[in-house]
Scaffold this active site. Structure first.
Site, short mmCIF file in Angstrom:
data_model
loop_
_atom_site.label_atom_id
_atom_site.label_comp_id
_atom_site.label_asym_id
_atom_site.label_seq_id
_atom_site.Cartn_x
_atom_site.Cartn_y
_atom_site.Cartn_z
N HIS A 1 12.19 -6.71 -5.95
CA HIS A 1 10.64 -6.07 -5.90
C HIS A 1 10.23 -6.57 -4.37
CE1 HIS A 1 6.51 -7.17 -7.53
NE2 HIS A 1 6.61 -5.77 -7.41
N HIS B 1 2.48 -3.02 0.48
CA HIS B 1 1.86 -3.16 -0.80
C HIS B 1 0.32 -3.08 -0.86
CE1 HIS B 1 0.57 -5.19 -4.43
NE2 HIS B 1 1.71 -4.63 -5.14
#
Length: 278
Positions: free
Chosen positions: A35, A76
């Protein structure tokens, strides 16, 4: 490149279509997908976080955003303050040249000072050059324009990653446009226990990203329909750091798992695979 071995003979159709293949008479491990890269060990969504994954044979989950001048970058957050020294500005308000002036590593550790926000092309180039066998790329589309969709598909084609990647988080309209650009381009989405059947009936998804531990029966049914099953357990909650959970989804026959604890899980699965009782 050597093919990545995944799990369950019934998954041959789905995995072959994805460019990942089974070795006969084996019970190999699912593909682990880090991740935002190894974000517990290096600055998230940066080349160092991804390079380590490739050296260890771990797949990548990464986030795609678009700059003011239309370039696809890996980051992100929309705002720059958490992972760069760019302050409380949006990536959408900066050109690529301006974004490349920012430091994306010093916030994590001083030794990472000077690390830059990578472009998607830079990440794909590194995957192509350094991957140990077939990798798995989970592309989280945070913000992308229709021109960016064309760039995305073109880059995946350029680096020969159609069979090793899929996009998710996009809306249905975006998914359909991506598949219109290339029918082999894979799209996925998070699914819960309640949404699994409706999403299957809708017929759009190639990759079912289970946010729950699926049963072996559910996985087998999806494999028989040519779908992949990737558990999305991203996040640092302690409930995601559970060896019993990792064992259960492996035994259910999933194809991959997104996690923040990939190194621990890799070690756990390896020990299980060496045990004569597994």
């Amino acid at each position: 490149m050597k093919p990545v071995s995944l799990f369950f003979p019934c998954a041959v159709l789905a995995l072959s279509a994805f460019g990942l293949h089974l070795h006969a008479q084996t019970a190999p491990l699912p593909v682990l997908v880090a991740h935002r890269g190894l974000a517990r060990n290096a600055p998230e969504d940066t080349l160092p976080a991804f390079a380590t994954c490739l050296e260890l044979g771990i797949g990548l989950e990464l986030d795609i955003r678009t700059t003011k001048d239309g370039h696809l970058v890996v980051l992100h957050d929309d705002t720059l303050s958490r992972t760069t020294n760019g302050g409380n500005r949006s990536v959408r308000d900066l050109t690529l040249a301006e974004l490349k002036q920012l430091d994306a590593g010093a916030w994590f550790l001083p030794s990472f000072a000077g690390i830059r926000v990578p472009t998607l092309e830079e990440v794909f180039a590194m995957v192509k050059e350094r991957s140990r066998g077939s990798s798995l790329l989970a592309l989280d589309i945070k913000h992308i324009t229709e021109d960016g969709e064309k760039q995305l598909v073109a880059l995946v084609e350029k680096f020969g990653l159609i069979g090793q990647s899929y996009a998710f988080s996009q809306n249905e309209a975006c998914s359909r446009r991506l598949k219109k650009l290339n029918a082999s381009f894979r799209v996925g989405q998070n699914v819960s226990r309640d949404s699994l059947e409706p999403e299957l009936k809708a017929g759009l998804l190639d990759v079912f990203m289970a946010t729950f531990p699926p049963t072996a029966e559910q996985v087998k049914s999806l494999h028989q329909l040519g779908r992949l099953v990737v558990c999305n357990f991203g996040g640092e909650a302690e409930s995601r750091r559970d060896p019993k959970l990792w064992s259960a989804v492996r035994q259910a026959g999933i194809d991959g798992m997104i996690s923040d604890y990939t190194l621990e899980c890799q070690h756990h699965w390896r020990l299980e695979s060496l045990s004569p009782n597994q």
